[in-house]
Design an enzyme around this catalytic site. Sequence first.
Site, mmCIF file in Angstrom:
data_model
loop_
_atom_site.group_PDB
_atom_site.id
_atom_site.type_symbol
_atom_site.label_atom_id
_atom_site.label_comp_id
_atom_site.label_asym_id
_atom_site.label_seq_id
_atom_site.Cartn_x
_atom_site.Cartn_y
_atom_site.Cartn_z
ATOM 1 N N LYS A 116 0.839 -1.222 -0.066
ATOM 2 C CA LYS A 116 -0.275 0.015 0.188
ATOM 3 C C LYS A 116 0.989 1.240 0.063
ATOM 4 C CE LYS A 116 -3.734 -2.529 0.237
ATOM 5 N NZ LYS A 116 -3.014 -3.926 -0.033
ATOM 6 N N GLU A 200 -3.073 8.272 6.226
ATOM 7 C CA GLU A 200 -3.312 9.282 5.042
ATOM 8 C C GLU A 200 -4.863 9.798 5.493
ATOM 9 O OE1 GLU A 200 -4.168 6.618 1.661
ATOM 10 O OE2 GLU A 200 -6.016 5.981 2.459
ATOM 11 N N ASN A 235 -14.680 -1.053 7.447
ATOM 12 C CA ASN A 235 -13.777 -1.080 6.165
ATOM 13 C C ASN A 235 -14.067 -2.326 5.423
ATOM 14 O OD1 ASN A 235 -12.743 1.721 6.611
ATOM 15 N ND2 ASN A 235 -11.951 0.544 8.328
ATOM 16 N N GLU A 275 -8.596 0.584 -7.213
ATOM 17 C CA GLU A 275 -9.722 1.254 -6.402
ATOM 18 C C GLU A 275 -9.466 2.605 -6.004
ATOM 19 O OE1 GLU A 275 -10.080 -1.103 -2.630
ATOM 20 O OE2 GLU A 275 -10.506 -2.748 -3.777
ATOM 21 N N GLU A 288 -5.938 1.997 -3.998
ATOM 22 C CA GLU A 288 -4.811 1.132 -4.219
ATOM 23 C C GLU A 288 -5.005 0.280 -5.311
ATOM 24 O OE1 GLU A 288 -5.524 -1.097 -0.426
ATOM 25 O OE2 GLU A 288 -7.306 -1.974 -1.115
ATOM 26 N N ASN A 290 -5.638 -3.911 -6.290
ATOM 27 C CA ASN A 290 -5.562 -5.223 -5.821
ATOM 28 C C ASN A 290 -5.084 -6.065 -7.020
ATOM 29 O OD1 ASN A 290 -6.431 -5.071 -3.006
ATOM 30 N ND2 ASN A 290 -8.268 -4.188 -3.959
ATOM 31 N N PHE A 348 -22.723 -7.165 15.154
ATOM 32 C CA PHE A 348 -21.964 -7.854 13.892
ATOM 33 C C PHE A 348 -20.932 -9.083 14.565
ATOM 34 C CE2 PHE A 348 -24.135 -4.265 12.100
ATOM 35 C CZ PHE A 348 -25.059 -4.757 10.957
#
Length: 671
Positions: A116, A200, A235, A275, A288, A290, A348
């Site tokens: 990353k 960031e 996320n 992305e 990023e 993938n 969750f």
Amino acid sequence: MFKKILVANRGEIACRVIKTARAMNIATVAVYSDADRRAVHVGMADEAVHVGPSPAGESYLVAEKILEACRATGAEAVHPGYGFLSERASFCELLEENGIVFIGPKPKAIRAMGDKIESKLFAEKAGVNIVPGHMGIIEDPAEAVRIAGEIGYPVMIKASAGGGGKGMRIAWNDAECRDGFDRARSEASSSFGDDRVFIEKFIVDPRHIEIQVLADSHGNAIHLGERECSIQRRNQKVVEEAPSPYLDAETRRAMGEQAVALAQAVDYQSAGTVEFIVDAERNFYFLEMNTRLQVEHPVTELVTGIDLVEQMIRVAAGETLQIAQDAVRLEGWAVESRIYAEDPFRGFLPSIGRLARYRPPQEGPLGDATVRNDTGVTEGSEIAMFYDPMIAKLCTHAATREAAIDAMSVALSRFEIEGIEHNIPFLAALMEHPRWREGRLSTAFIAEEYPDGFARPTPSAETLRRAALVATTIEMARKARLDRHIDRLRVHSGAIQRDWVAKIDGEYLAVTVVPEAGTAGGPVQYRMSVDGAEWVLATDYEPGQSPWIGTLDGVELAAQVRSRENVTAIFVDGLWVEAKVLSPAIAELDRLMPEKTPPDTSKMLLCPMPGLVVSIAVSEGQEVKAGETLAVVEAMKMENILRAERDATVTRLNAKPGDSLAVDAVIMEFE
């Protein structure tokens, strides 16, 4: 073309790759750990090789064991799926050194884009807009706080080798930055074996939109449009769709061209995803790349008709890409819901155990839509604590977004899972959410719409009536079967009673029912009313069936049915409700029955899910304040911080670090 490939993964993605390989007449080899000895992907493959104990770090993540499995079976190539070794350049090199093809990009692209930090530096040099941030390695919490202050809160703390939401935290102040730095590093180390993190700027109200790219080894590269992945929790993507309801043609073209340019700049060869985050003005920033197949790739396949796994295999075999950019068409709309083993009503939190019942909706046509279900489990499968909690990826494809969402609602209502908790109630509620249906999305959608977590909604009057109708027809079917049995005994059964009371979640609804003649061999039709409102309902339901399927005034209605002691549980409109169908006289007596009260657990910290105790932050006799960290429990590769709900004194510790706990196990007690 390859004669035999090894799939270096597990679960639904391993099954997905095997299906395409089988269609291409390519033999397959599965690998499995102790926990996956009887897994679906193992049975699907032509051969299977055991690679070690249940923890991924001792099996699926050990590159040498995968190589040895290739040697033992004669596999010519390896498809890594996603996760595990899919973005590890050293694994790709190890295979190449031993004459085995990696079905994916070359090590150069993996290194350039897979890390990353390095990917952002590379993108910046290539002229791609990137989010402001600090791309260097951060050594400790103090340095993280200093850098965050320079960038300006809020900031995102992210694992350099991360993905799938692991090792990622948002911080809005110094305290959250310190805590988030520690948690992100810990998760990054346990999930990826690499604890490096960077920081960031966090863009408020962003949309997460990604571009699917496809490139060969002959210099050809195209994009296959975008996927909207803004519905996320912690996320982690939950629902995806293609195309995006937000992009216009100009933005789509610009994002696609930029994604292709970036792929060509790193000599990319395979399927990959670039992305972006997109702000309120449709400005987009590189997030990023993938360098692998994405979890959400089915929605792209549904709208383009292109099998991405097949293209990956063909590119790896040296074939030239046969698809031109101007031939790519996005047809209709596709939605994907990730079915997770987690309890939406308890934050969750992960759920593990055996699938006592697993009946997904049938794949294929559903009215004017199409259903697809990518899964790696079957009835009786075990959901283990060692891996990601995904059970299945349910997809629907239709001519329009509204039709695809409607089809998803019906498909979710037909998806039967028992034995563990799952997020279908949340997904079903989401499909009916006005903001989702309008396409007004951001990555903060779930946090904004469910700030206190997802609580079971109060059933609407319409839901109560629907449940009453379903429950009453179930009772009619039961009585009809009983009457047939009584008729065989030549005992007069009498006429079916017209007036009933349906008790739905404690509400008493007056129901009248008049059976009407149905077509021979077809559904039974009823003319019914609930509290004066009238419908015509038709169903061919028989006692013991689930799901219940019928029509209400000609519109399809689906519900799940469970018998529980003296009540029937019905899943309708995304909610489980308890139903009893009583005669009016019995209903009057039922109103007099006392209600049971649940036990008081307010002075206990209960383990909210099965997991491993990572740390205990307090000691016996210690006074704690509301919000203070009490313990950290790890489950499904995620660390969960358990905090005090109120000021209290710890009187007893019932668990210690390293303990494996069941759900609702008492971790500590308070005064």
